[in-house]
Design a protein around this motif. Structure first.
Motif, PDB file in Angstrom:
ATOM      1  N   GLN A  66      -2.536   6.560  -5.404  1.00 44.99           N
ATOM      2  CA  GLN A  66      -2.023   5.898  -6.604  1.00 44.99           C
ATOM      3  C   GLN A  66      -1.849   4.403  -6.382  1.00 44.99           C
ATOM      4  O   GLN A  66      -2.008   3.611  -7.304  1.00 44.99           O
ATOM      5  CB  GLN A  66      -0.681   6.508  -7.023  1.00 44.99           C
ATOM      6  CG  GLN A  66      -0.806   7.894  -7.581  1.00 44.99           C
ATOM      7  CD  GLN A  66      -1.751   7.938  -8.766  1.00 44.99           C
ATOM      8  OE1 GLN A  66      -2.869   8.407  -8.646  1.00 44.99           O
ATOM      9  NE2 GLN A  66      -1.324   7.416  -9.892  1.00 44.99           N
ATOM     10  N   GLU A  67      -1.510   4.018  -5.127  1.00 43.86           N
ATOM     11  CA  GLU A  67      -1.263   2.604  -4.857  1.00 43.86           C
ATOM     12  C   GLU A  67      -2.470   1.741  -5.238  1.00 43.86           C
ATOM     13  O   GLU A  67      -2.319   0.646  -5.754  1.00 43.86           O
ATOM     14  CB  GLU A  67      -0.886   2.390  -3.383  1.00 43.86           C
ATOM     15  CG  GLU A  67      -1.951   2.735  -2.341  1.00 43.86           C
ATOM     16  CD  GLU A  67      -2.114   4.238  -2.121  1.00 43.86           C
ATOM     17  OE1 GLU A  67      -1.230   5.000  -2.511  1.00 43.86           O
ATOM     18  OE2 GLU A  67      -3.156   4.635  -1.563  1.00 43.86           O
ATOM     19  N   LEU A  68      -3.672   2.294  -5.034  1.00 42.46           N
ATOM     20  CA  LEU A  68      -4.878   1.525  -5.351  1.00 42.46           C
ATOM     21  C   LEU A  68      -5.024   1.366  -6.862  1.00 42.46           C
ATOM     22  O   LEU A  68      -5.510   0.336  -7.344  1.00 42.46           O
ATOM     23  CB  LEU A  68      -6.115   2.207  -4.771  1.00 42.46           C
ATOM     24  CG  LEU A  68      -6.160   2.208  -3.248  1.00 42.46           C
ATOM     25  CD1 LEU A  68      -7.434   2.888  -2.760  1.00 42.46           C
ATOM     26  CD2 LEU A  68      -6.089   0.794  -2.707  1.00 42.46           C
ATOM     27  N   ILE A  69      -4.594   2.377  -7.608  1.00 38.80           N
ATOM     28  CA  ILE A  69      -4.685   2.283  -9.063  1.00 38.80           C
ATOM     29  C   ILE A  69      -3.710   1.227  -9.576  1.00 38.80           C
ATOM     30  O   ILE A  69      -4.047   0.442 -10.459  1.00 38.80           O
ATOM     31  CB  ILE A  69      -4.434   3.669  -9.692  1.00 38.80           C
ATOM     32  CG1 ILE A  69      -5.618   4.572  -9.335  1.00 38.80           C
ATOM     33  CG2 ILE A  69      -4.264   3.571 -11.198  1.00 38.80           C
ATOM     34  CD1 ILE A  69      -5.477   6.006  -9.754  1.00 38.80           C
ATOM     35  N   TYR A  70      -2.508   1.168  -8.991  1.00 36.00           N
ATOM     36  CA  TYR A  70      -1.554   0.130  -9.397  1.00 36.00           C
ATOM     37  C   TYR A  70      -2.129  -1.254  -9.105  1.00 36.00           C
ATOM     38  O   TYR A  70      -2.062  -2.164  -9.935  1.00 36.00           O
ATOM     39  CB  TYR A  70      -0.223   0.276  -8.655  1.00 36.00           C
ATOM     40  CG  TYR A  70       0.440   1.635  -8.773  1.00 36.00           C
ATOM     41  CD1 TYR A  70       0.365   2.363  -9.960  1.00 36.00           C
ATOM     42  CD2 TYR A  70       1.134   2.182  -7.701  1.00 36.00           C
ATOM     43  CE1 TYR A  70       0.966   3.609 -10.064  1.00 36.00           C
ATOM     44  CE2 TYR A  70       1.746   3.427  -7.800  1.00 36.00           C
ATOM     45  CZ  TYR A  70       1.649   4.142  -8.980  1.00 36.00           C
ATOM     46  OH  TYR A  70       2.242   5.366  -9.069  1.00 36.00           O
TER      47      TYR A  70
ATOM     48  N   LEU B 277       0.825  -1.212   0.000  1.00 40.17           N
ATOM     49  CA  LEU B 277       0.000   0.000   0.000  1.00 40.17           C
ATOM     50  C   LEU B 277       0.855   1.257   0.000  1.00 40.17           C
ATOM     51  O   LEU B 277       0.350   2.350  -0.173  1.00 40.17           O
ATOM     52  CB  LEU B 277      -0.909   0.014   1.235  1.00 40.17           C
ATOM     53  CG  LEU B 277      -1.993  -1.054   1.265  1.00 40.17           C
ATOM     54  CD1 LEU B 277      -2.803  -0.922   2.545  1.00 40.17           C
ATOM     55  CD2 LEU B 277      -2.909  -0.947   0.062  1.00 40.17           C
ATOM     56  N   SER B 278       2.159   1.095   0.196  1.00 35.19           N
ATOM     57  CA  SER B 278       3.002   2.294   0.278  1.00 35.19           C
ATOM     58  C   SER B 278       3.554   2.691  -1.084  1.00 35.19           C
ATOM     59  O   SER B 278       4.273   3.670  -1.202  1.00 35.19           O
ATOM     60  CB  SER B 278       4.155   2.060   1.255  1.00 35.19           C
ATOM     61  OG  SER B 278       5.032   1.094   0.741  1.00 35.19           O
ATOM     62  N   SER B 279       3.212   1.950  -2.133  1.00 33.78           N
ATOM     63  CA  SER B 279       3.882   2.166  -3.421  1.00 33.78           C
ATOM     64  C   SER B 279       3.600   3.546  -4.014  1.00 33.78           C
ATOM     65  O   SER B 279       4.462   4.112  -4.679  1.00 33.78           O
ATOM     66  CB  SER B 279       3.499   1.069  -4.408  1.00 33.78           C
ATOM     67  OG  SER B 279       2.101   1.016  -4.573  1.00 33.78           O
TER      68      SER B 279
END
Lengths: 339, 358
Positions: free
Chosen positions: B284-288, B95-97
């Motif tokens: 953004q992490e959720l989009i990845y 989740l930290s990406s």
């Protein structure tokens, strides 16, 4: 936890790497241009300090973390606090409920004054009543120009977003724009929507709205590019924040469009973009002034019983236009991050 | 890239070779059905459907330069979606990406500026920092046995706070200073954020990196021992360990791979926009993760591919930009995005079901 020397040495690797990089630095790998060394050492303005008794003021905003604009508001508030012998307690939360909690927190601390933003006035109603009941003076800043009196605030400092938008629209008429796209970087934000609505009201050309994701710059860039490609008749891109404006300039280049860029709000890079002619003009609502006046007014109220705006009218801090004609004068302050 | 390659992992053993035929009991199914059963084919068809839909709905999309814009947006999601997908195949989340990308950009920018050094110094230190964050995530997950959801949620919050606080502390502002006039900047910009002219169309360099990374990841997944390890630790950690797969090593390196991706995207952000705002990257992490899941990676691990997330990211970029190209009422933007994605995922699901039904 496992603490064998083997795994410790492995954990040391990053440290060693950083040290190596530092060594590289010393070994003459320094940049001959730009960087901190090229910066001039300008000191901040200082105009003495009040000798009135120490007081505590809480400033509670709806800032989301890491937003340049709010940082400037805070700097203004800190400057006023330093001069007025005030201890400033700053807190912020974009979520209305959490912001109300922060105000409650200030009431519990029995501060001597509260300055707050009214991005979502209804959510703040109850907690403002509690503050008033505890005899804590409350002033408003930035957002809530139409609600501050209803909610019983002493005074208000800010820009009427609608008025600013209308001024922007008139300026677009002056420069001969025909079709503008208004880029909103946060869907559902009232202040941003009011700006675009204001532009629409006075601009004699056509206005369209475009939503972009303000936390993802590559996507902001490609979305504005896409819009310019979709509609080649757009000749002005109107952005509502400085970083978005700078990205929009790149989009215009990518799209091979002839559109010009103008924006609300300023920062350091933006002033140089205006100098270079990449950005035509910016509307500045002087966030530093908002923070400064809000805090200072609480000092005046406590020590001299004064009401800014007579307690009847808001004190407007914008819209102030910055374009090529006056950018040099503004730039020196923007470089310090206060304008 | 071969789509027919079956990637059922032979745990710890050599890469899967063609199965023996003519056993009699298991008749080979028709090629079309076997193709459809691949996790990435559903998303491929979904992406094609979305593409065709928008080519019809948005006339201005039909030029090469418009497609370059769509692909650029897709690549900025896709470059991160790849390591995120590999990590998910390995059974973990990160989740930290999203904020890690910004951490990396901030590190490079501030270090170069404050010390007034060649920007490459900042770039290298940022790489070390990003890999260290990945290693920390991985190490915490394997040592504590806590769900990676929790560990990386912690890192996410830490990085978000550190990004803001350190930037404010170092620069006095919440955004970094402009480094575009410093030594090495132009060179780094060429590598991380330039564009190439192809037949009069400006094509962003990230698109090439995206496809190259995807090819590399596919090769690693299907042809190397490490690829088998990824499937094995994601499928069943204990049996993987029992047959000698270095579970901890695999997981930690997967997290570090995400760190590498974050560094790469961080450098792209920095060198294309000159400054970085410390509050960016959240969400953004959720989009990845979404791009990886749409691309056929199981949320539970053990299954997926590297080419699937490429189409997943493309679909995301296509829908995102297609709505703008189509000129639809932007008030509905997020709703359109959601509907299109759900629709695409349903096509994906339907294809999978049809393919596996006997």
């Amino acid at each position: 936890m496992d603490r064998s020397s083997h795994s410790r040495s492995r954990r040391l690797a990053p440290v060693v790497a950083v040290a190596a990089a530092a060594a590289l630095t010393l070994a003459g790998c320094s940049s001959s241009s730009g960087g901190k060394k090229s910066e001039e050492g300008g000191s901040n303005a200082s105009a003495g300090k009040a000798n009135t008794p120490r007081m505590t003021v809480a400033l509670v905003t709806h800032q989301s973390p890491g937003d340049t604009f709010w940082d400037i508001v805070r700097k203004g508030a800190e400057a006023a606090a330093a001069k007025d012998n005030i201890k400033l307690v700053y807190s912020a939360d974009p979520n209305a409920g959490s912001q109300a909690n922060l105000v409650q927190n200030a009431v519990d601390q029995k501060v001597d004054g509260i300055a707050l933003t009214l991005a979502k006035p209804d959510a703040m109603k109850d907690v403002i009543k509690k503050a008033t009941a505890a005899k804590i003076p409350v002033v408003g800043l930035n957002s809530g120009v139409s609600d501050w009196k209803k909610l019983g605030l002493l005074q208000f400092f800010g820009q009427d977003e609608g008025v600013a938008g209308e001024a922007f629209g008139k300026k677009l008429n002056e420069v001969g724009a025909k079709k503008a796209v208004c880029v909103i970087q946060e869907q559902g934000n009232i202040g941003l929507t009011q700006r675009c609505d204001g532009v629409k009201k006075t601009f004699s050309g056509t206005t369209e709205t475009l939503y972009v994701n303000g936390t993802d710059m590559p996507s902001v860039k490609s979305t504005i590019t896409a819009k310019l490609k979709q509609d080649s008749s757009i000749d002005y891109v109107v952005t509502l924040g400085a970083p978005i404006a700078l990205t929009a300039v790149q989009s215009v280049g990518d799209a091979g469009s002839k559109a010009k860029v103008a924006t609300f709000d300023l920062n350091n890079q933006l002033t140089s973009a205006i100098k270079k002619g990449d950005i035509q003009f910016a509307v500045d609502q002087q966030p530093y002034l908002q923070g400064y006046l809000a805090v200072d007014s609480l000092w005046l109220y406590k020590n001299n019983g004064n009401y800014s705006g007579g307690g009847e009218q808001p004190v407007l801090t914008g819209p102030a236009f910055v374009d090529k004609s006056n950018v040099d004068q503004v730039a020196q302050f923007a470089a310090k991050g206060t304008r | 890239m071969s789509m027919t390659q079956q990637a059922e992992p032979a745990v710890g053993g050599p890469p899967a070779s063609a199965p023996k035929e003519t056993d009699g009991r298991t008749a080979r199914r028709p090629l079309a059905l076997r193709l459809l059963a691949r996790p990435e084919v559903g998303v491929f068809l979904g992406a094609v459907a979305v593409l065709i839909f928008f080519l019809i709905a948005a006339p201005s999309l039909r030029q090469g330069s418009s497609m370059a814009t769509v692909l650029y947006q897709s690549s900025t999601i896709g470059i991160m979606a790849l390591p995120v997908a590999l990590l998910m195949i390995g059974g973990e989340f990160d989740l930290s990406s999203g904020v890690a990308v910004i951490t990396s950009a901030l590190t490079a920018s501030m270090l170069s500026y404050q010390l007034t050094v060649n920007v490459w110094t900042g770039v290298i230190v940022a790489l070390v920092a990003s890999l260290a964050i990945g290693a920390f995530n991985g190490w915490m997950v394997v040592k504590t046995g806590l769900p990676s959801f929790l560990v990386t949620l912690g890192t996410f919050l830490i990085l978000q706070g550190v990004n803001l606080a350190v930037t404010k502390w170092v620069t006095g502002n919440v955004a970094t200073d402009d480094i575009s006039n410093m030594d090495g900047f132009d060179q780094a910009k060429k590598i991380f954020a330039s564009s190439v002219d192809i037949g009069g169309v400006e094509v962003k360099i990230t698109i090439f990196y995206w496809l190259a990374f995807a090819a590399l990841a596919t090769w690693v997944l299907l042809r190397t021992k490490y690829g088998n390890w990824i499937f094995a630790v994601g499928g069943n950690k204990d049996s993987a360990r029992a047959v000698g797969v270095p579970v901890n090593f695999t997981k930690i390196t997967l997290f570090m791979l995400v760190g590498f991706g974050a560094w790469f995207m961080g450098m792209h952000n920095l060198f294309s926009f000159n400054t970085v705002q410390s509050g960016e990257g959240v969400g953004q992490e959720l989009i990845y993760i979404a791009a990886a899941v749409i691309g056929g990676c199981l949320l539970t691990g053990g299954s997926g591919s590297a080419i699937g997330p490429v189409f997943g990211a493309f679909m995301f970029g296509m829908v995102n930009q297609g709505i703008v190209f189509a000129g639809w009422n932007p008030d509905w933007f997020k709703a359109f995005l959601g509907v299109m994605l759900l629709g695409a995922v349903l096509i994906n699901l339907w294809v999978q079901r049809t393919a596996t039904r006997r």
